[in-house]
Design a protein around this motif. Structure first.
Motif, mmCIF file in Angstrom:
data_model
loop_
_atom_site.group_PDB
_atom_site.id
_atom_site.type_symbol
_atom_site.label_atom_id
_atom_site.label_comp_id
_atom_site.label_asym_id
_atom_site.label_seq_id
_atom_site.Cartn_x
_atom_site.Cartn_y
_atom_site.Cartn_z
ATOM 1 N N HIS A 281 68.399 22.766 -11.789
ATOM 2 C CA HIS A 281 68.523 21.970 -13.011
ATOM 3 C C HIS A 281 68.238 20.496 -12.705
ATOM 4 O O HIS A 281 67.541 19.819 -13.476
ATOM 5 N N ALA A 282 68.759 20.000 -11.593
ATOM 6 C CA ALA A 282 68.503 18.606 -11.205
ATOM 7 C C ALA A 282 67.021 18.384 -10.943
ATOM 8 O O ALA A 282 66.467 17.340 -11.303
ATOM 9 N N ALA A 283 66.361 19.353 -10.335
ATOM 10 C CA ALA A 283 64.922 19.227 -10.079
ATOM 11 C C ALA A 283 64.138 19.156 -11.384
ATOM 12 O O ALA A 283 63.223 18.339 -11.526
ATOM 13 N N ARG A 284 64.504 20.007 -12.347
ATOM 14 C CA ARG A 284 63.821 19.967 -13.660
ATOM 15 C C ARG A 284 64.053 18.622 -14.349
ATOM 16 O O ARG A 284 63.128 18.034 -14.920
ATOM 17 N N ALA A 285 65.287 18.123 -14.283
ATOM 18 C CA ALA A 285 65.604 16.846 -14.922
ATOM 19 C C ALA A 285 64.848 15.702 -14.252
ATOM 20 O O ALA A 285 64.377 14.780 -14.927
ATOM 21 N N ALA A 286 64.719 15.763 -12.937
ATOM 22 C CA ALA A 286 63.982 14.713 -12.221
ATOM 23 C C ALA A 286 62.516 14.719 -12.617
ATOM 24 O O ALA A 286 61.912 13.654 -12.808
ATOM 25 N N ARG A 287 61.944 15.917 -12.744
ATOM 26 C CA ARG A 287 60.541 15.989 -13.184
ATOM 27 C C ARG A 287 60.391 15.430 -14.595
ATOM 28 O O ARG A 287 59.413 14.754 -14.915
ATOM 29 N N LYS A 288 61.365 15.694 -15.455
ATOM 30 C CA LYS A 288 61.338 15.172 -16.820
ATOM 31 C C LYS A 288 61.387 13.641 -16.801
ATOM 32 O O LYS A 288 60.681 12.985 -17.559
ATOM 33 N N CYS A 289 62.217 13.080 -15.921
ATOM 34 C CA CYS A 289 62.326 11.616 -15.821
ATOM 35 C C CYS A 289 61.057 11.003 -15.229
ATOM 36 O O CYS A 289 60.719 9.869 -15.544
ATOM 37 N N GLU B 108 60.816 9.629 -19.114
ATOM 38 C CA GLU B 108 62.066 9.350 -19.809
ATOM 39 C C GLU B 108 63.038 8.703 -18.834
ATOM 40 O O GLU B 108 63.081 9.064 -17.664
ATOM 41 N N ALA B 109 63.818 7.768 -19.321
ATOM 42 C CA ALA B 109 64.821 7.128 -18.468
ATOM 43 C C ALA B 109 65.939 8.118 -18.165
ATOM 44 O O ALA B 109 66.327 8.903 -19.026
ATOM 45 N N PRO B 110 66.448 8.108 -16.926
ATOM 46 C CA PRO B 110 67.560 8.998 -16.587
ATOM 47 C C PRO B 110 68.790 8.665 -17.427
ATOM 48 O O PRO B 110 69.101 7.503 -17.642
ATOM 49 N N ASP B 111 69.464 9.689 -17.901
ATOM 50 C CA ASP B 111 70.674 9.491 -18.682
ATOM 51 C C ASP B 111 71.891 9.870 -17.829
ATOM 52 O O ASP B 111 71.733 10.384 -16.729
ATOM 53 N N PRO B 112 73.096 9.611 -18.315
ATOM 54 C CA PRO B 112 74.292 9.945 -17.531
ATOM 55 C C PRO B 112 74.372 11.423 -17.153
ATOM 56 O O PRO B 112 74.846 11.766 -16.066
ATOM 57 N N PHE C 256 71.918 13.346 -16.345
ATOM 58 C CA PHE C 256 71.064 13.529 -15.176
ATOM 59 C C PHE C 256 71.839 13.199 -13.905
ATOM 60 O O PHE C 256 71.799 13.948 -12.934
ATOM 61 N N TYR C 257 72.558 12.089 -13.911
ATOM 62 C CA TYR C 257 73.292 11.683 -12.709
ATOM 63 C C TYR C 257 74.456 12.622 -12.419
ATOM 64 O O TYR C 257 74.758 12.902 -11.253
ATOM 65 N N ALA D 25 74.550 18.861 -7.879
ATOM 66 C CA ALA D 25 73.560 19.518 -7.028
ATOM 67 C C ALA D 25 73.721 19.084 -5.579
ATOM 68 O O ALA D 25 73.677 19.912 -4.663
ATOM 69 N N LEU D 26 73.921 17.802 -5.357
ATOM 70 C CA LEU D 26 74.104 17.318 -3.993
ATOM 71 C C LEU D 26 75.385 17.870 -3.374
ATOM 72 O O LEU D 26 75.414 18.189 -2.176
ATOM 73 N N GLU D 27 76.435 18.013 -4.176
ATOM 74 C CA GLU D 27 77.666 18.620 -3.676
ATOM 75 C C GLU D 27 77.425 20.070 -3.265
ATOM 76 O O GLU D 27 77.926 20.525 -2.226
#
Length: 56
Positions: free
Chosen positions: A10-18, A28-32, A34-35, A41-43
């Motif tokens: 999901h994080a990878a898809r959101a990063a591609r979207k950004c 698109e600017a990253p939104d809260p 996304f973070y 994901a990192l956890e």
């Protein structure tokens, strides 16, 4: 051991979207959300790596 990858994907898809469409679409600017997803994901990555380290 099976490592969960839902948040990672999901994080990878959101990063591609950004990053924007590779065909020239607007980024698109990253939104809260996304973070939050990126943090989760990192956890999961860290937990998976720790679990693999303990198996060795």
């Amino acid at each position: 051991m099976r490592v969960a990858t839902d948040y990672i994907r999901h994080a990878a898809r959101a990063a591609r979207k950004c990053a924007g469409d590779p065909l020239g679409g607007a980024a698109e600017a990253p939104d809260p959300e996304f973070y939050r997803t990126l943090a989760k994901a990192l956890e999961e990555i860290a937990a998976g790596m720790e679990a693999l380290g303990k198996e060795e």
